[in-house]
Design a protein around this motif. Structure first.
Motif, short mmCIF file in Angstrom:
data_model
loop_
_atom_site.label_atom_id
_atom_site.label_comp_id
_atom_site.label_asym_id
_atom_site.label_seq_id
_atom_site.Cartn_x
_atom_site.Cartn_y
_atom_site.Cartn_z
N LYS A 184 8.00 -10.67 13.18
CA LYS A 184 8.32 -10.20 12.39
C LYS A 184 7.56 -9.90 11.16
N PRO A 185 7.64 -9.00 10.19
CA PRO A 185 6.39 -8.90 9.33
C PRO A 185 6.01 -10.33 8.84
N THR A 186 5.20 -10.50 7.94
CA THR A 186 4.95 -11.49 7.04
C THR A 186 4.13 -11.14 5.69
N PRO A 187 5.35 -10.81 4.95
CA PRO A 187 4.42 -9.80 3.77
C PRO A 187 3.76 -10.43 2.38
N THR A 188 3.83 -11.96 2.93
CA THR A 188 2.93 -13.28 1.81
C THR A 188 1.36 -13.56 2.67
N GLU A 189 1.20 -13.18 3.94
CA GLU A 189 -0.15 -13.27 4.95
C GLU A 189 -0.52 -12.99 5.57
N GLY A 190 -1.44 -12.05 5.87
CA GLY A 190 -2.25 -11.48 7.01
C GLY A 190 -2.96 -10.55 6.70
N SER A 191 -3.57 -9.52 7.71
CA SER A 191 -4.72 -9.16 7.26
C SER A 191 -3.39 -7.62 6.07
N SER A 192 -2.51 -7.18 6.53
CA SER A 192 -1.89 -6.37 6.23
C SER A 192 -0.80 -6.14 4.65
N GLN A 193 -0.72 -7.95 5.02
CA GLN A 193 0.96 -8.22 4.02
C GLN A 193 1.87 -7.29 4.27
N SER A 194 2.37 -6.57 5.07
CA SER A 194 3.76 -5.79 4.45
C SER A 194 4.33 -5.92 4.87
N LEU A 195 5.81 -5.08 4.58
CA LEU A 195 6.78 -5.45 4.00
C LEU A 195 7.95 -4.91 5.64
N PHE A 196 6.51 -4.04 6.37
CA PHE A 196 7.26 -3.75 8.03
C PHE A 196 6.68 -3.37 9.08
N LEU A 197 5.13 -3.89 9.09
CA LEU A 197 4.44 -3.68 9.42
C LEU A 197 3.40 -5.46 10.26
N PRO A 198 4.18 -5.69 11.21
CA PRO A 198 3.69 -7.24 11.66
C PRO A 198 2.39 -7.07 12.05
N ASP A 199 1.73 -7.73 11.48
CA ASP A 199 0.01 -8.22 12.06
C ASP A 199 -0.55 -8.05 13.89
N ASP A 200 0.67 -8.08 14.19
CA ASP A 200 0.80 -8.16 15.86
C ASP A 200 0.95 -6.71 16.70
N VAL A 201 0.92 -6.26 15.30
CA VAL A 201 0.78 -4.46 16.10
C VAL A 201 -0.78 -4.17 15.93
N ILE A 202 -1.27 -5.25 15.47
CA ILE A 202 -2.82 -4.57 15.65
C ILE A 202 -3.81 -4.84 16.53
N PHE A 203 -4.55 -4.31 17.49
CA PHE A 203 -4.54 -4.92 18.49
C PHE A 203 -6.05 -6.18 17.89
N PRO A 204 -5.57 -7.09 19.06
CA PRO A 204 -5.99 -8.15 18.77
C PRO A 204 -7.20 -8.53 19.71
N GLY A 205 -8.28 -8.09 20.19
CA GLY A 205 -9.70 -7.59 21.37
C GLY A 205 -10.74 -7.25 20.65
N HIS A 206 -10.46 -6.89 19.49
CA HIS A 206 -11.70 -6.17 18.65
C HIS A 206 -11.45 -6.28 16.88
N PRO A 207 -12.27 -7.05 16.32
CA PRO A 207 -12.10 -7.61 15.56
C PRO A 207 -12.53 -6.97 13.67
N ARG A 208 -12.63 -5.37 14.39
CA ARG A 208 -12.50 -4.01 13.97
C ARG A 208 -11.27 -3.80 12.56
N PHE A 209 -10.62 -3.76 13.74
CA PHE A 209 -9.11 -3.56 13.00
C PHE A 209 -8.15 -3.86 11.69
N LYS A 210 -8.32 -5.75 12.66
CA LYS A 210 -7.80 -6.42 11.58
C LYS A 210 -8.92 -7.05 10.41
N THR A 211 -10.02 -6.52 10.32
CA THR A 211 -10.74 -6.37 9.25
C THR A 211 -10.77 -5.55 8.18
N LEU A 212 -10.38 -4.73 8.89
CA LEU A 212 -10.21 -2.46 8.18
C LEU A 212 -9.16 -2.76 6.93
N THR A 213 -8.17 -3.41 8.06
CA THR A 213 -6.78 -3.79 7.55
C THR A 213 -7.22 -4.79 6.04
#
Length: 542
Positions: free
Chosen positions: A61-90
């Motif tokens: 489930k997306p988390t629009p009030t917290e996390g890296s993207s705060q998206s209505l549609f994309l949960p942060d779980d779709v971002i590869f967790p094994g490397h910090p670059r991707f969530k950091t960029l987001t």
């Protein structure tokens, strides 16, 4: 999403064109061997229902009030967790911008599509912020993942020296929108048919970290040092690099003045200095703490940090330090195609174009502003058939008109005109030679073995027929599959069932199970690694 590259660069022989498709197929087989039952590897530009409820497995489930993207549609779980670059960029792109990214794509208006099309975003937990950013009659996307979740086909060329690299960079630039239109493959976003066929503006918006002041939406305080910046850090290039291209640099270039002065003082010429200084108007959006303190006399990590996050249609790549790798140029606009045959055809066509350009000293240059205009046209629905693009009238001479003795006074309006994709690729009798005929002319002067000749000919036939409208673009084919599906309700919605049937058909086509003459034509080569000379196989896979 998996990025595949050859194990080592291809060589300069025409025989290597006969290996590209086999190399792609081999890499696909390697990756597919790791899949679980019921999983398939697909070569597509965008997943049509990315961001729709329940599009992940397992469900997140997306988390629009917290996390890296705060998206209505994309949960942060779709971002590869094994490397910090991707969530950091987001996270950093959103925080630097001061708000979530906002991408609005015009919706495809079918007979049952609401007019105006306005989506109630409160159902996804919106607090009103996204609703105010969403435009009527548009499909709204709100996260970096919608753009960087797209795939593409990129080609990097080795140049013999810096001057050849600058020439290739410039001469390929006007071809970027042409190849984007030719390879269009992404008409569906967040489960909706859109009125565009390409990913480009989606990615451009998804990493647009400019503040409201930088975008011109708020006044800039005097003395703040803030600049107005015309484009996202993912967009088409803003200046040519060669002396021949200088007179066509008609777009005002924002630069880091300190960086520009530093390079001029060090003896770098103004064209290259302004190119680098333009890259450095961007902040770093991903930097590791252990990389902050570097010896810039021996390490280029600081430069590459900025260079690699300026995602443009072309990339000029200086040699890495202490490496035998030379000057390179990367061609970045093409969309991913369904089959290895199509992807290999696009790659080989672009490579043959570079050799034709250099051999015949072709001149493709038009003003940068016209290239920008072409980039927007190239993304429109069915642009390959319906649009005309600015292109140079006479590409077989590098001569400049008499008005261009001084680059600052040059107005080369008579050098270019609007042409269809068919005219640019295949030519117009008595008016324009066409890129394919010029490539054939180049090949006629080369010693081409029979096997390579057959392979190249089939690749060029695909390009030729697609440009002429005799074969569909992938985007046009996808659109046809959706609107002709028995469950489609003429409301622009691509349901789960439609999406599944679409992807199943695509998978069968790329696996060779289902013929698709309207997309691929009749004569398709599907080389396996068993058909490639063993010496070449070893060279390409080490």
């Amino acid at each position: 999403m998996v990025e595949g590259t050859p194990g080592k660069p291809y060589g300069g022989l025409l025989a290597h064109f006969n290996v590209v498709e086999a190399n792609m197929r081999y890499r696909r087989e390697e990756a597919a061997a790791l899949l679980q039952p019921g999983e398939v590897l697909m070569s597509i530009t965008s997943f049509p229902r990315l961001g729709c409820p329940g599009f992940t497995d397992p469900f997140h489930k997306p988390t629009p009030t917290e996390g890296s993207s705060q998206s209505l549609f994309l949960p942060d779980d779709v971002i590869f967790p094994g490397h910090p670059r991707f969530k950091t960029l987001t996270r950093n792109i959103r925080e630097r911008r001061g708000e979530k990214v906002a991408i609005n794509l015009p919706v495809f208006k079918d007979k049952n599509t609401p007019s105006p099309y306005v989506e109630d975003l409160s159902q996804y937990g919106d607090d009103g912020t996204s609703q105010s950013a969403a435009l009527p009659d548009h499909v709204y996307l709100d996260a970096m993942g919608f753009g960087m979740g797209c795939c593409c086909l990129q080609v990097t060329f080795q140049a013999c020296n810096i001057n050849e690299a600058r020439t290739l960079y410039d001469q390929l630039t006007p071809l970027c929108p042409i190849l984007l239109a030719l390879t269009a493959a992404s008409p569906v976003h967040r489960g909706m048919l859109t009125d565009v066929d390409c990913r480009w503006n989606v990615i451009s918006g998804s990493v647009d970290c400019r503040t409201r002041q930088e975008r011109g939406l708020e006044p800039i305080p005097t003395g703040s040092g803030v600049r107005r910046i015309a484009k996202s850090r993912y967009d088409s290039i803003d200046s040519y690099l060669s002396r021949d291209g200088e007179k066509y640099n008609d777009v005002p270039l924002v630069m880091d003045e300190n960086a520009y002065k530093q390079m001029i003082d060090a003896g770098i010429d103004p064209l290259l200095a302004q190119h680098i200084a333009h890259l450095f108007i961007r902040d770093s959006v991903s930097l590791f703490s252990e990389k902050v303190d570097q010896d810039d006399e021996h390490d280029t990590d600081h430069f590459e940090n900025i260079q690699s996050t300026n995602w443009q249609t072309m990339r000029f790549k200086p040699p890495p330090p202490y490496s035998p790798i030379g000057w390179r140029v990367e061609f970045r606009p093409c969309e991913a195609q369904l089959t290895d045959f199509e992807n290999a055809a696009i790659v080989c066509f672009v490579v043959l174009l570079t050799r034709t350009i250099l051999s015949f000293k072709l001149n493709m240059l038009i003003p940068i502003s016209k290239v920008d205009e072409n980039m927007q046209k190239a993304q429109l629905r069915d642009a390959a058939k319906t649009q005309k693009f600015w292109f140079r009238k006479n590409i077989t001479t590098g001569d400049s008109p008499s008005c261009c003795q001084s680059p600052t006074n040059c107005k080369p309006d008579g050098e270019y005109t609007q042409m269809t994709l068919d005219e640019i690729i295949n030519g117009k009798e008595g008016e324009f030679p066409g890129l394919i005929p010029l490539v054939h002319n180049y090949l006629s002067n080369m010693d081409v073995d029979a096997d390579s000749h057959c392979t190249i000919q089939q690749y060029l036939n695909l390009i030729q027929k697609r440009a002429a409208g005799k074969l569909l673009t992938t985007a046009c084919w996808i659109r046809n599959q959706v609107v002709n599906h028995p469950e489609y309700k003429f409301d622009s919605i691509v349901s789960d069932h439609i999406n599944y049937d679409l992807l199943k058909t695509m998978q069968e086509i790329q696996a060779g199970i289902r013929p698709c003459p309207e997309l691929l034509g009749q004569n398709i080569i599907t080389k396996t690694r068993d058909q490639v000379p063993e010496t070449l196989v070893k060279a390409e896979r080490c």
